[in-house]
Design an enzyme around this catalytic site. Structure first.
Site, PDB file in Angstrom:
ATOM      1  N   CYS A   1      62.555  16.310 -40.532  1.00 28.73           N
ATOM      2  CA  CYS A   1      61.374  16.165 -41.440  1.00 28.73           C
ATOM      3  C   CYS A   1      60.518  15.305 -40.995  1.00 28.73           C
ATOM      4  O   CYS A   1      59.379  15.211 -41.278  1.00 28.73           O
ATOM      5  CB  CYS A   1      62.006  15.956 -42.668  1.00 28.73           C
ATOM      6  SG  CYS A   1      63.162  14.484 -42.888  1.00 28.73           S
TER       7      CYS A   1
ATOM      8  N   HIS B   1      64.033  11.918 -47.076  1.00 31.91           N
ATOM      9  CA  HIS B   1      63.114  12.747 -46.750  1.00 31.91           C
ATOM     10  C   HIS B   1      61.650  12.343 -46.699  1.00 31.91           C
ATOM     11  O   HIS B   1      61.167  11.215 -47.209  1.00 31.91           O
ATOM     12  CB  HIS B   1      62.885  13.605 -48.283  1.00 31.91           C
ATOM     13  CG  HIS B   1      62.094  14.811 -48.104  1.00 31.91           C
ATOM     14  ND1 HIS B   1      62.379  15.664 -46.901  1.00 31.91           N
ATOM     15  CD2 HIS B   1      61.321  15.278 -49.035  1.00 31.91           C
ATOM     16  CE1 HIS B   1      61.545  16.785 -47.465  1.00 31.91           C
ATOM     17  NE2 HIS B   1      60.851  16.343 -48.424  1.00 31.91           N
TER      18      HIS B   1
END
Length: 291
Positions: free
Chosen positions: A96, A185
């Site tokens: 990510c 994230h």
């Protein structure tokens, strides 16, 4: 006992995407290696208008937070990804950070892209976000660049995670595994087509968060959205990082370091080096740790 060449071979040939440290110097070296020479990642320490005063224009923000299920009652209105926004879904665990940078780079028209990045952007131009994500996942060039900063322990852990995922449902593993990168994230924010967009690779589509012009004042639209993300957590949650991807100007690029010392140290296989060194000393009859 593995030596230095074995370690480099392990990095270059590992088929998955490994966890890497969320450090600006590492991201900057990835940008150089990937072919984005006039960009730089910096860390931001405030969410006020002072970020408008940065010497280099900010082309995107990257917000790093602890991943959690969004239990808010407000549901985003989902719309198809517009033609003027390049957005890829995240289909690989541990990718990510690199995905967030690509989502920003491919929406910034004035940045310089190397041949492989330019070809990837052109090839994926007409694809949907899931297919773009698959193209990034299957890019050997991007994977090797990303994994060049993986430590041996992280590569081995990634192998165990792959085995684990074959035994357990993905949702269960994501919800109960605090040690995997899925617990953290990266969310990108970019201006495009007169609007400001939130690009969260775990959402199906980009989210339009407001209107803005093409100047740096788009950041004033993005900042409340970042603050909203932070407000969803309890007061004792401190695991937040805000990074800015900047486009270096001709004046500033002359002052830019072309190498990043910390990134170079992370890449160096110290454990493999010491094993090799001790083995060579043992071959000469020298016992390490004894006078």
């Amino acid at each position: 006992m593995p030596d230095l060449s074995d370690y480099q071979h392990l990095r270059q040939n590992h088929p998955g995407w490994c966890t890497i440290e969320s450090e600006p110097e590492i991201f900057n070296q990835i940008l150089r290696d990937a072919g984005a020479p006039n960009t730089r990642v910096i860390e931001l320490y405030s969410l006020d208008e002072s970020i408008l005063d940065k010497p280099d224009p900010i082309i995107g923000l990257i917000f790093l937070c602890r991943w959690r299920h969004d239990t808010s009652e407000v549901q985003e209105v989902e719309t198809n990804c517009p033609n003027n926004v390049w957005f890829a879904n995240q289909v690989s665990e541990n990718s990510c950070g690199s995905l967030a940078m690509i989502n920003i780079l491919f929406n910034a028209e004035s940045v310089i892209l190397g041949e492989q990045l330019a070809q990837l952007k052109s090839f994926t131009a007409g694809l949907t976000p899931p297919l773009r994500g698959l193209c990034l996942q299957n890019s050997e060039f991007l994977r090797k660049t990303h994994n060049s900063f993986a430590r041996r322990s992280e590569i081995l852990q990634n192998n165990l995670d792959v085995i684990d995922s074959c035994k357990n449902a993905r949702d269960s593993a994501t919800a109960t595994s605090p040690n995997s990168e899925s617990a953290y994230h990266f969310i990108a924010y970019v201006p495009s087509g007169g609007s400001v967009w939130e690009l969260d690779g775990l959402k199906r589509q980009p989210v339009k968060i407001g209107e803005s012009d093409s100047t740096s004042r788009w950041l004033l639209t993005a900042m409340p959205r970042v603050q909203l993300q932070i407000s969803k957590y309890s007061e004792d949650e401190l695991m937040f990082t805000l990074l800015a991807l900047t486009q270096t100007t001709p004046a500033s690029i002359e002052c830019l370091d072309t190498s990043f010392p910390y990134a170079i140290r992370v890449r160096h296989p110290y454990v493999a080096f010491m094993r090799r060194y001790i083995k060579l000393l043992a071959g000469k009859g020298i016992q390490v740790g004894h006078s």
